[in-house]
Design an enzyme around this catalytic site. Structure first.
Site, PDB file in Angstrom:
ATOM      1  N   ALA A  73      -1.168   2.553  16.994  1.00  0.00           N
ATOM      2  CA  ALA A  73      -1.177   4.014  16.935  1.00  0.00           C
ATOM      3  C   ALA A  73      -2.531   4.476  17.448  1.00  0.00           C
ATOM      4  O   ALA A  73      -3.512   3.730  17.414  1.00  0.00           O
ATOM      5  CB  ALA A  73      -0.959   4.473  15.500  1.00  0.00           C
ATOM      6  N   GLY A 116       0.674  -0.581  15.250  1.00  0.00           N
ATOM      7  CA  GLY A 116       1.932   0.115  15.527  1.00  0.00           C
ATOM      8  C   GLY A 116       2.652  -0.453  16.741  1.00  0.00           C
ATOM      9  O   GLY A 116       3.884  -0.345  16.836  1.00  0.00           O
ATOM     10  N   GLU A 119       4.612  -3.199  15.426  1.00  0.00           N
ATOM     11  CA  GLU A 119       5.688  -2.636  14.596  1.00  0.00           C
ATOM     12  C   GLU A 119       6.817  -2.059  15.454  1.00  0.00           C
ATOM     13  O   GLU A 119       7.999  -2.231  15.138  1.00  0.00           O
ATOM     14  CB  GLU A 119       5.102  -1.564  13.663  1.00  0.00           C
ATOM     15  N   GLU A 139      -4.770  -3.615  11.059  1.00  0.00           N
ATOM     16  CA  GLU A 139      -5.113  -2.396  10.313  1.00  0.00           C
ATOM     17  C   GLU A 139      -6.134  -2.641   9.220  1.00  0.00           C
ATOM     18  O   GLU A 139      -6.904  -1.752   8.869  1.00  0.00           O
ATOM     19  CB  GLU A 139      -3.836  -1.780   9.693  1.00  0.00           C
TER      20      GLU A 139
HETATM   21  N1  DAK Z   1      -6.088   3.891  19.690  1.00  0.00           N
HETATM   22  C1  DAK Z   1      -6.851   4.626  20.559  1.00  0.00           C
HETATM   23  N2  DAK Z   1      -7.486   4.074  21.609  1.00  0.00           N
HETATM   24  C2  DAK Z   1      -7.381   2.760  21.802  1.00  0.00           C
HETATM   25  C3  DAK Z   1      -6.623   1.943  20.944  1.00  0.00           C
HETATM   26  C4  DAK Z   1      -5.953   2.559  19.842  1.00  0.00           C
HETATM   27  N3  DAK Z   1      -5.170   1.888  18.991  1.00  0.00           N
HETATM   28  N4  DAK Z   1      -6.712   0.676  21.384  1.00  0.00           N
HETATM   29  C5  DAK Z   1      -7.484   0.704  22.486  1.00  0.00           C
HETATM   30  N5  DAK Z   1      -7.889   1.955  22.751  1.00  0.00           N
HETATM   31  C6  DAK Z   1      -8.742   2.411  23.832  1.00  0.00           C
HETATM   32  C7  DAK Z   1     -10.190   2.029  23.620  1.00  0.00           C
HETATM   33  O1  DAK Z   1     -10.837   2.962  22.775  1.00  0.00           O
HETATM   34  C8  DAK Z   1     -10.715   2.073  25.050  1.00  0.00           C
HETATM   35  O2  DAK Z   1     -10.941   3.438  25.383  1.00  0.00           O
HETATM   36  P1  DAK Z   1     -12.309   3.892  26.127  1.00  0.00           P
HETATM   37  O3  DAK Z   1     -13.424   3.417  25.249  1.00  0.00           O
HETATM   38  O4  DAK Z   1     -12.256   3.173  27.446  1.00  0.00           O
HETATM   39  O5  DAK Z   1     -12.203   5.381  26.242  1.00  0.00           O
HETATM   40  C9  DAK Z   1      -9.548   1.592  25.868  1.00  0.00           C
HETATM   41  O6  DAK Z   1      -8.403   1.739  25.028  1.00  0.00           O
HETATM   42  C10 DAK Z   1      -9.634   0.121  26.238  1.00  0.00           C
HETATM   43  O7  DAK Z   1      -9.871  -0.604  25.051  1.00  0.00           O
HETATM   44  P2  DAK Z   1     -11.094  -1.640  24.904  1.00  0.00           P
HETATM   45  O8  DAK Z   1     -12.247  -1.250  25.763  1.00  0.00           O
HETATM   46  O9  DAK Z   1     -11.341  -1.796  23.451  1.00  0.00           O
HETATM   47  O10 DAK Z   1     -10.437  -2.956  25.532  1.00  0.00           O
HETATM   48  P3  DAK Z   1     -10.747  -4.458  25.132  1.00  0.00           P
HETATM   49  O11 DAK Z   1      -9.985  -5.286  26.133  1.00  0.00           O
HETATM   50  O12 DAK Z   1     -12.219  -4.702  24.967  1.00  0.00           O
HETATM   51  O13 DAK Z   1     -10.080  -4.659  23.691  1.00  0.00           O
HETATM   52  C11 DAK Z   1      -8.311  -4.448  22.033  1.00  0.00           C
HETATM   53  C12 DAK Z   1      -8.697  -4.558  23.542  1.00  0.00           C
HETATM   54  C13 DAK Z   1      -6.824  -4.218  21.958  1.00  0.00           C
HETATM   55  C14 DAK Z   1      -8.653  -5.770  21.328  1.00  0.00           C
HETATM   56  C15 DAK Z   1      -9.132  -3.294  21.385  1.00  0.00           C
HETATM   57  O14 DAK Z   1      -8.969  -2.128  22.205  1.00  0.00           O
HETATM   58  C16 DAK Z   1      -8.672  -2.975  19.993  1.00  0.00           C
HETATM   59  O15 DAK Z   1      -9.054  -3.667  19.055  1.00  0.00           O
HETATM   60  N6  DAK Z   1      -7.896  -1.875  19.837  1.00  0.00           N
HETATM   61  C17 DAK Z   1      -7.485  -1.391  18.532  1.00  0.00           C
HETATM   62  C18 DAK Z   1      -6.411  -2.261  17.947  1.00  0.00           C
HETATM   63  C19 DAK Z   1      -5.989  -1.769  16.567  1.00  0.00           C
HETATM   64  O16 DAK Z   1      -6.815  -1.727  15.635  1.00  0.00           O
HETATM   65  N7  DAK Z   1      -4.726  -1.365  16.414  1.00  0.00           N
HETATM   66  C20 DAK Z   1      -4.222  -0.846  15.185  1.00  0.00           C
HETATM   67  C21 DAK Z   1      -4.383   0.646  15.178  1.00  0.00           C
HETATM   68  S1  DAK Z   1      -3.815   1.367  13.630  1.00  0.00           S
HETATM   69  C22 DAK Z   1       2.490   4.901  10.833  1.00  0.00           C
HETATM   70  C23 DAK Z   1       2.809   4.431  12.078  1.00  0.00           C
HETATM   71  C24 DAK Z   1       1.950   3.595  12.743  1.00  0.00           C
HETATM   72  C25 DAK Z   1       0.751   3.262  12.206  1.00  0.00           C
HETATM   73  C26 DAK Z   1       0.429   3.731  10.952  1.00  0.00           C
HETATM   74  C27 DAK Z   1       1.291   4.542  10.257  1.00  0.00           C
HETATM   75  N8  DAK Z   1       3.393   5.709  10.156  1.00  0.00           N
HETATM   76  C28 DAK Z   1       4.708   5.951  10.741  1.00  0.00           C
HETATM   77  C29 DAK Z   1       3.107   6.258   8.860  1.00  0.00           C
HETATM   78  C30 DAK Z   1      -0.113   2.396  12.991  1.00  0.00           C
HETATM   79  C31 DAK Z   1      -1.409   2.229  12.830  1.00  0.00           C
HETATM   80  C32 DAK Z   1      -2.146   1.450  13.842  1.00  0.00           C
HETATM   81  O17 DAK Z   1      -1.597   0.935  14.782  1.00  0.00           O
END
Ligand code: DAK
Length: 265
Positions: A73, A116, A119, A139
């Protein structure tokens, strides 16, 4: 990849193409690794509802890019939200619409399928992956837990030990491990995973639409019921199919030693 034909409704965050009876829906926010913003999810669920209602479409492939299916997300959209805002956004109300798709829905995953993204892939009927696919629920590193089914679906698919390991540590599974543990059904080279997924969807699309629909319902029952109730639900659906022209055609074609022509009637 095989040639795409006319696109359906134009969206900003997804692309929709048709390949004969197969629709391919591609998540398309490459700069943020297909982070699942509310707008993207609204478009995705609207497109899925349209395709589900379109009689020309018999199977759907959901994919992202080679680098990312979806990295979760959109964290920017959630970072400053209050509890009350999160409740009123009703994300789950939108995300859950993917569960209502009645046609076969295959996730074709390459690169990151995190949070997400993982998921959403698990909401599909099954997942095929490229060799570079990475699955995870990170998360915990953001101070939260999976919120769109991760604690439930991952546990059912992988068992308690591995699901706990992934969810409590935030560690990822690479494609071979995901295949070994049954999270994905097949792994293909990154160059061909999407073509392979489309070919698989075309094969599924050649089967009887009614049998596909009730087969999907019956398998999903296994997650909701006791064995006795599930077996009964299966049996009723099995008998029901004897009221369809496709059952007559399928069995007659076998006896005639020719390919069946299913109509969905
Ligand atoms: N959200 C926003 N931006 C994201 C992102 C995300 N989840 N993942 C990556 N980006 C963005 C980065 O900020 C970066 O943007 P800029 O800095 O260039 O502006 C760009 O994508 C490229 O990412 P990286 O520079 O970080 O690229 P790397 O290759 O170095 O790393 C990575 C890739 C996937 C390991 C890293 O980007 C990362 O760790 N991303 C976050 C992964 C994460 O934590 N995902 C979980 C998010 S929480 C719900 C439904 C859904 C959810 C909750 C509730 N309900 C229905 C109630 C879900 C929650 C989640 O998914």
């Amino acid at each position: 990849m095989s040639t795409s034909t006319a696109a359906l409704t134009q969206y900003e965050n997804i692309l929709v193409d048709r390949h004969d009876a197969v629709a391919v829906v591609r998540l398309n926010r490459p700069k943020v690794l297909n982070a699942l913003s509310p707008q993207l999810m609204a478009e995705l669920t609207q497109a899925m509802a349209e395709l589900d209602a379109d009689p020309a479409i018999r199977a759907i492939v959901l994919t992202g890019s080679e680098r990312a299916f979806a990295a979760g997300a959109d964290i920017k959209e959630m970072a400053d939200a209050s509890l009350v805002e999160m409740v009123y956004r009703d994300m789950i109300g939108v995300w859950d619409r993917l569960r209502q798709v009645k046609k076969p829905l295959i996730a074709a995953v390459s690169g990151f399928a995190l949070g997400g993204g993982c998921e959403v892939a698990m909401m599909c009927d099954f997942i095929v992956a490229s060799e570079t696919a990475v699955f995870g629920q990170p998360e915990i590193n953001l101070g939260v837990i999976p919120g769109a089914g991760g604690t439930q679906r991952l546990t059912r698919l992988l068992g308690k030990s591995l699901a706990m390991d992934m969810i409590l540590t935030g560690r990822n599974l690479k494609a071979p491990e995901a295949l070994a543990h049954g999270l994905v059904s097949r792994v293909f080279p990154v160059e061909s995973y999407l073509d392979e997924a489309i070919a698989l969807a075309k094969d599924i699309a050649s089967k009887g639409p009614m049998a596909l629909r009730v087969a999907k319902e019956a398998v999903n029952k296994a997650f909701e019921t006791s064995l006795t109730e599930g077996l009964e639900a299966e049996r009723q659906r099995f008998y029901m199919l004897f009221a369809t022209e496709d059952q007559k055609e399928g069995m007659r074609a076998f006896l005639d030693k020719r390919p069946p022509q299913f109509t969905g009637r």
